[in-house]
Enzyme design. Structure first.
Site, PDB file in Angstrom:
ATOM      1  N   CYS A 163     -15.986  26.300  18.954  1.00  0.00           N
ATOM      2  CA  CYS A 163     -15.741  25.393  17.773  1.00  0.00           C
ATOM      3  C   CYS A 163     -14.574  25.972  16.810  1.00  0.00           C
ATOM      4  O   CYS A 163     -14.894  27.309  16.583  1.00  0.00           O
ATOM      5  CB  CYS A 163     -16.946  25.079  16.751  1.00  0.00           C
ATOM      6  SG  CYS A 163     -16.704  23.761  15.871  1.00  0.00           S
ATOM      7  N   CYS A 192     -18.575  26.962   9.132  1.00  0.00           N
ATOM      8  CA  CYS A 192     -19.651  26.167   9.045  1.00  0.00           C
ATOM      9  C   CYS A 192     -21.014  26.615   9.371  1.00  0.00           C
ATOM     10  O   CYS A 192     -20.954  27.666  10.139  1.00  0.00           O
ATOM     11  CB  CYS A 192     -19.643  25.020  10.273  1.00  0.00           C
ATOM     12  SG  CYS A 192     -20.844  23.797  10.720  1.00  0.00           S
ATOM     13  N   CYS A 244     -23.686  26.653  13.325  1.00  0.00           N
ATOM     14  CA  CYS A 244     -23.941  27.546  14.591  1.00  0.00           C
ATOM     15  C   CYS A 244     -23.845  29.174  13.946  1.00  0.00           C
ATOM     16  O   CYS A 244     -23.121  29.173  13.065  1.00  0.00           O
ATOM     17  CB  CYS A 244     -22.938  27.377  15.320  1.00  0.00           C
ATOM     18  SG  CYS A 244     -22.973  25.784  16.295  1.00  0.00           S
ATOM     19  N   CYS A 251     -17.353  18.549  16.367  1.00  0.00           N
ATOM     20  CA  CYS A 251     -18.676  19.093  16.530  1.00  0.00           C
ATOM     21  C   CYS A 251     -19.001  19.349  18.081  1.00  0.00           C
ATOM     22  O   CYS A 251     -19.132  18.130  18.631  1.00  0.00           O
ATOM     23  CB  CYS A 251     -19.889  18.543  15.828  1.00  0.00           C
ATOM     24  SG  CYS A 251     -21.384  19.739  16.040  1.00  0.00           S
ATOM     25  N   GLN A 271     -36.505  13.448  18.909  1.00  0.00           N
ATOM     26  CA  GLN A 271     -35.971  14.962  19.478  1.00  0.00           C
ATOM     27  C   GLN A 271     -34.666  14.816  19.653  1.00  0.00           C
ATOM     28  O   GLN A 271     -34.053  13.802  19.906  1.00  0.00           O
ATOM     29  CB  GLN A 271     -36.479  15.121  20.701  1.00  0.00           C
ATOM     30  CG  GLN A 271     -38.192  15.327  20.723  1.00  0.00           C
ATOM     31  CD  GLN A 271     -38.605  16.482  20.266  1.00  0.00           C
ATOM     32  OE1 GLN A 271     -37.938  17.568  20.062  1.00  0.00           O
ATOM     33  NE2 GLN A 271     -39.981  16.637  19.705  1.00  0.00           N
ATOM     34  N   CYS A 309     -41.446  23.419  16.444  1.00  0.00           N
ATOM     35  CA  CYS A 309     -40.162  23.548  16.090  1.00  0.00           C
ATOM     36  C   CYS A 309     -39.771  24.771  15.414  1.00  0.00           C
ATOM     37  O   CYS A 309     -39.051  24.912  14.493  1.00  0.00           O
ATOM     38  CB  CYS A 309     -39.482  22.250  15.478  1.00  0.00           C
ATOM     39  SG  CYS A 309     -40.386  21.898  13.968  1.00  0.00           S
TER      40      CYS A 309
END
Length: 429
Positions: A68, A74, A77, A155, A259, A382
């Protein structure tokens, strides 16, 4: 400021490199084990050292080229530069480290190779919008550890339909928001189209609603809703947003949890169905939209689902009624943090599934008693850290942690899902 040099010895749980230097260890982003770096170190108001910036002196040959153009600015990530095999190993180590903090020996647990969703699979994005005084709109994600908004044009993680919508969404929000106005935008690709939830200030005026209606028409959105802090209000609906769980259609409440990828959802569902096996009676806690409970009900299990969000309960109840699954399957509204199930309410079930938010399910798990609870428990989590804490509670109460299946739906980030199987060590009741 001082300059120090060091070598990256490992990756931390957030994906930052741990750099070992003569002045101590430092966490540094975007570096990999084996690399040599130079750090510019200052001290904060309390005299604690902090890294102002770093320079990569000796990169490793295996370093991957980021996918990216926004990587590094950003905050979405952290690990696009990490090779795929090393990335999978890091996921497993994250879980092992979390277990170790609770005194759980990972060597005694089967930890499967992670199932990692590919680029272009994310069907849910939460974007931030900020309109400047000059009328220019910034649309994107916050920078790493910052409130600074990084304007994005693409993205590589998101589904193509979500990326294609970004230019029209940018134009529409520039016309909807006032100068210095802000909004959080949740985009979810459902089976019938994209659902957009705008979280902002007071409800929009007629002109803004017309602008959003045009966005829905031109962009092929299913619906647009707005929340000023309360329950979302539908402003535009071209068709009803619907999601499907193993052939059971469910009306999607705007902005509801889903999800993040279909691939990840399928991996978690496979684990649940396998571990439930032929057990006839199942209870699912924090059941959401019925991601697992509805497929189990479709396979003719007796299922009780419990959920604290009334909107989700209404959606699942409607799906059960339309599909004719009642009364074998039912859903109840229950705040499991304030009113967890007591042991006497659980002893008729063969399997318990719990899928809590990131904070975990300690309030519910502390209520369990070995003699009056399902002998098999399936956890969906999670957050590896709160999962490990919850696992410790179950182990101390007599269950054995048998297997963990990592499922990565947030590629190149520290966020991780997992499914885990617990079985009672004292034999069948």
């Amino acid at each position: 400021m001082t300059r120090v040099e060091g070598v990256v010895v490992a990756l931390g749980s957030a994906g930052d490199g741990i750099v070992e230097t003569p002045a101590g260890n430092f966490f540094v982003p975007f570096v990999l084990p084996g690399e040599r770096v130079r750090l510019i170190v200052s001290r904060d108001r309390k005299g604690r050292p902090r890294v102002e910036r770093h320079e990569l002196l000796e990169p490793i040959a295996e370093r991957s080229v980021p996918r990216c153009r926004h990587f590094g600015r950003c905050g979405g990530c952290a690990l696009q530069h990490l090779p795929a095999d090393s990335y999978a190993s890091w996921i497993v180590r994250r879980i092992e480290t979390a277990l170790a903090t609770q005194g759980i020996e990972a060597a005694r647990v089967r930890i499967a190779r992670p199932e990692i969703s590919p680029p272009g699979a994310r069907r849910r994005l939460v974007l931030h919008a900020l309109k400047g005084r000059d009328g220019r709109l910034l649309l994107g994600f916050h920078g790493r550890a910052s409130h600074h908004l990084i304007d994005i044009e693409t993205c590589p993680l998101a589904r193509p339909a979500l990326v294609a919508l970004l230019p029209a969404l940018r134009r529409a929000m520039a016309n909807v928001l006032p100068p210095r106005g802000t909004a959080d935008l949740t985009l979810t690709e459902t089976g019938s189209g994209i659902d957009l939830l705008v979280r902002a200030g007071a409800l929009p005026d007629y002109g803004a609603i017309e602008e959003l209606a045009k966005l829905a028409e031109d962009g092929g959105l299913a619906a647009v809703s707005w929340s000023d802090g309360g329950t979302p209000e539908t402003l535009v609906q071209r068709c009803e947003p619907v999601v499907d769980f193993a052939g059971v259609p469910v009306t999607f409440p705007s902005g509801a949890f889903l999800q993040a990828t279909q691939e990840g959802e399928a991996a978690l569902r496979r684990a649940v169905l396998e571990w439930v096996g032929d057990a006839p009676r199942v209870i699912e806690l924090f059941s959401g939209l019925g991601t697992f409970g509805l497929p189990l009900a479709a396979s003719r299990k007796s299922v009780l689902m419990a959920e604290g969000d009334r909107r989700l309960v209404t959606a699942v109840s409607g799906a059960l009624e339309r599909s004719g699954m009642q009364p074998c399957a039912r859903v109840v509204h229950r705040d499991l943090f304030r009113r967890p199930f007591r042991p006497g309410e659980l002893d008729t079930f063969d399997v318990m599934i719990f899928d809590p938010p990131r904070t975990g399910a300690k309030e519910q798990l502390r209520e369990l008693e070995e003699a009056r609870a399902p002998r098999r428990i399936i956890a969906i989590s999670c957050n590896p850290n709160t999962f490990a804490r919850d696992a410790r509670i179950l182990i101390d109460k007599g269950w054995q942690l048998v297997e963990i299946r990592p499922v990565d739906q947030f590629l190149w980030s520290p966020h991780l899902e997992l499914a885990a199987l617990f079985e009672m060590t004292g034999g069948v009741r």
